[in-house]
Design a protein around this motif. Structure first.
Motif, mmCIF file in Angstrom:
data_model
loop_
_atom_site.group_PDB
_atom_site.id
_atom_site.type_symbol
_atom_site.label_atom_id
_atom_site.label_comp_id
_atom_site.label_asym_id
_atom_site.label_seq_id
_atom_site.Cartn_x
_atom_site.Cartn_y
_atom_site.Cartn_z
ATOM 1 N N GLY A 1 52.664 58.165 6.600
ATOM 2 C CA GLY A 1 52.790 57.094 7.580
ATOM 3 C C GLY A 1 53.295 57.592 8.917
ATOM 4 N N GLY A 2 54.252 58.518 8.888
ATOM 5 C CA GLY A 2 54.755 59.085 10.134
ATOM 6 C C GLY A 2 53.701 59.898 10.854
ATOM 7 N N LEU A 3 52.942 60.684 10.090
ATOM 8 C CA LEU A 3 51.885 61.510 10.675
ATOM 9 C C LEU A 3 50.828 60.643 11.349
ATOM 10 C CD1 LEU A 3 50.483 64.348 10.907
ATOM 11 C CD2 LEU A 3 49.297 63.745 8.790
ATOM 12 N N ILE A 4 50.325 59.643 10.601
ATOM 13 C CA ILE A 4 49.265 58.783 11.139
ATOM 14 C C ILE A 4 49.796 57.916 12.269
ATOM 15 C CG2 ILE A 4 47.707 56.870 10.598
ATOM 16 C CD1 ILE A 4 47.351 58.053 7.829
ATOM 17 N N GLY A 5 51.016 57.391 12.115
ATOM 18 C CA GLY A 5 51.594 56.557 13.160
ATOM 19 C C GLY A 5 51.711 57.298 14.470
ATOM 20 N N GLY A 6 52.088 58.575 14.399
ATOM 21 C CA GLY A 6 52.209 59.371 15.614
ATOM 22 C C GLY A 6 50.879 59.586 16.299
ATOM 23 N N LEU A 7 49.836 59.809 15.525
ATOM 24 C CA LEU A 7 48.515 60.059 16.092
ATOM 25 C C LEU A 7 47.829 58.767 16.535
ATOM 26 C CD1 LEU A 7 47.290 62.758 13.542
ATOM 27 C CD2 LEU A 7 47.934 63.129 15.933
ATOM 28 N N ALA A 8 48.170 57.659 15.856
ATOM 29 C CA ALA A 8 47.550 56.382 16.189
ATOM 30 C C ALA A 8 48.327 55.616 17.247
ATOM 31 C CB ALA A 8 47.425 55.520 14.927
ATOM 32 N N ALA B 1 44.515 67.158 11.239
ATOM 33 C CA ALA B 1 43.137 67.364 11.678
ATOM 34 C C ALA B 1 42.206 66.316 11.093
ATOM 35 C CB ALA B 1 42.671 68.768 11.283
ATOM 36 N N ALA B 2 42.462 65.901 9.846
ATOM 37 C CA ALA B 2 41.609 64.892 9.215
ATOM 38 C C ALA B 2 41.789 63.532 9.882
ATOM 39 C CB ALA B 2 41.919 64.796 7.724
ATOM 40 N N VAL B 3 43.016 63.214 10.255
ATOM 41 C CA VAL B 3 43.266 61.945 10.945
ATOM 42 C C VAL B 3 42.557 61.948 12.300
ATOM 43 C CG1 VAL B 3 45.011 60.356 11.814
ATOM 44 C CG2 VAL B 3 45.495 61.747 9.795
ATOM 45 N N ILE B 4 42.627 63.069 12.981
ATOM 46 C CA ILE B 4 41.939 63.208 14.269
ATOM 47 C C ILE B 4 40.433 63.080 14.069
ATOM 48 C CG2 ILE B 4 41.417 64.838 16.137
ATOM 49 C CD1 ILE B 4 44.296 65.918 15.782
ATOM 50 N N GLU B 5 39.932 63.656 12.986
ATOM 51 C CA GLU B 5 38.495 63.559 12.682
ATOM 52 C C GLU B 5 38.090 62.113 12.410
ATOM 53 O OE1 GLU B 5 35.294 65.072 9.260
ATOM 54 O OE2 GLU B 5 37.292 65.959 9.361
#
Length: 373
Positions: free
Chosen positions: A333-340, A271-275
């Protein structure tokens, strides 16, 4: 106040010494080497004390840029700030992000919003016994204030990411302090990385007013409720002072880029990455033409110090084969990479006092298309 135009470009690398992409863009006129202010990079080392991919990358960049900026290779670092973060575990991809800055006569007509600005400052050299203690906190805070002024940023709320490269202790440095009758905060080179990162982050918090009370030596790595929401610190063997890079938005900037941030509360805080993406007008995973293009995401990664994430036990802190920082970089890195939609994101391990325990700041930079694009 001068008006500046800041540029940002992300360049993939095939190894720590790969400068071909950068030189190619210089030759094609896409990057003015004399306008380069800072280069942040991810290298495929282990991120530990003996990770010499960081020093190798900086040496290669300095050698490549020297003839373009009219300096000897060993003097290039006096003009350009280099921050290399070792460790590209999981899907993280080695790359560099180049920041340029030029002064211009005036901002383009119709440019009302604050745009990306960058400022740089350095502390004095530290004595080994000062690392991880109040001297490093205080000097870092002074450098952050100087870097904000250099960026033309007047309000702390407009600062969205403060990247710091800080030193660590080696056996020689510990022995030098002992020879003068002084003791260092630790005799462990690996532990000293955490102390240096933590003290540097607290310096950011002090400078931006995120912490109102005075900080004592014994608060570092103990009072984790004290932290900065925008600090990102990385320790390395290649220097003995702090290099401070402030990224934010300023009315004095005519850059086609913007930056925003959010704070991750743990390693799976999607949620923070999306924010953070939303703060610059983007939706996670969206390929829709919004007139905004993601350039890069910058984040810190940390293993939760209490040994669990949202009530479930993890083994990052107990794994003797792989250090906790490497586990954390891979997970975040996996979490952010997936969202980005890309593994070429800047994720640095070791988030002591950088965001809440187990979490860390996450910032996104976008290019905003104008009518001519």
């Amino acid at each position: 106040m001068r008006t500046t135009s800041v540029g940002v470009v992300r360049i993939p690398t095939k190894g720590p010494g790969d400068v071909a992409g950068l030189l190619g863009m210089i030759e094609q006129g896409e990057i003015d080497p004399k306008a380069i202010l800072a280069i942040l990079g991810k290298t495929e080392g282990n991120g530990g004390v003996n990770d010499f991919t960081r020093e190798y990358a900086v040496a290669a960049l300095c050698t490549a840029l020297a003839p373009h900026v009219g300096l000897e290779p060993h003097r290039v670092e006096q003009r350009i700030a280099f921050v290399m973060s070792g460790g590209t575990e999981g899907v993280l991809s080695p790359h560099i992000t180049v920041f340029t800055r030029k002064s211009i006569a005036q901002a383009p007509a119709g440019l009302a919003d604050k745009r990306l600005s960058i400022g740089m400052a350095q502390t004095r050299d530290f004595l080994p016994e000062e690392l991880g203690r109040s001297a490093q906190i205080e000097e870092t805070a002074k450098a952050v204030v100087s870097a904000m002024a250099d960026a033309g940023i007047t309000e702390p709320k407009d600062v969205h990411f403060v990247q710091i490269k800080c030193p660590l202790l080696t056996s020689d440095r510990v022995e030098a302090a002992s020879a003068r009758g002084n003791t260092t905060v630790t005799t462990s080179a690996y532990s000293s990385m955490a102390y240096s990162r933590g003290a540097s982050a607290l310096g950011v918090a002090v400078a931006l007013g995120e912490i109102e009370e005075g900080i004592r030596d014994q608060d570092v790595l103990r009072r984790f409720e004290l932290f900065s929401k925008v600090a990102s610190t990385s320790a390395g063997i290649e220097l003995i002072h702090n290099v401070v890079i402030v990224l934010g938005n300023s009315a004095s900037s005519a850059s086609p880029f913007e930056i925003g941030h959010a704070v991750m509360h743990d390693a799976i805080d999607a949620a923070a990455v999306i924010e953070a993406l939303a703060s610059v007008g983007l939706k996670a995973g969206s390929t829709a033409n919004t007139g905004r293009e993601l350039v890069n995401i910058f984040a810190k990664a940390e293993a939760s110090p209490n040994g669990n994430v949202r009530g479930f036990r993890h083994t990052m802190l107990e794994d003797t084969d792989i250090s906790a920082t490497r586990h954390a970089r891979a997970a975040v890195g996996g979490l952010i990479g997936g969202l980005a939609g890309s593994g070429a994101v800047y994720v640095s391990g070791g988030a002591e006092h950088q965001g809440p325990p187990g979490g860390g700041p996450v910032a996104a930079i976008v290019r905003v298309a104008d009518d001519s694009d």
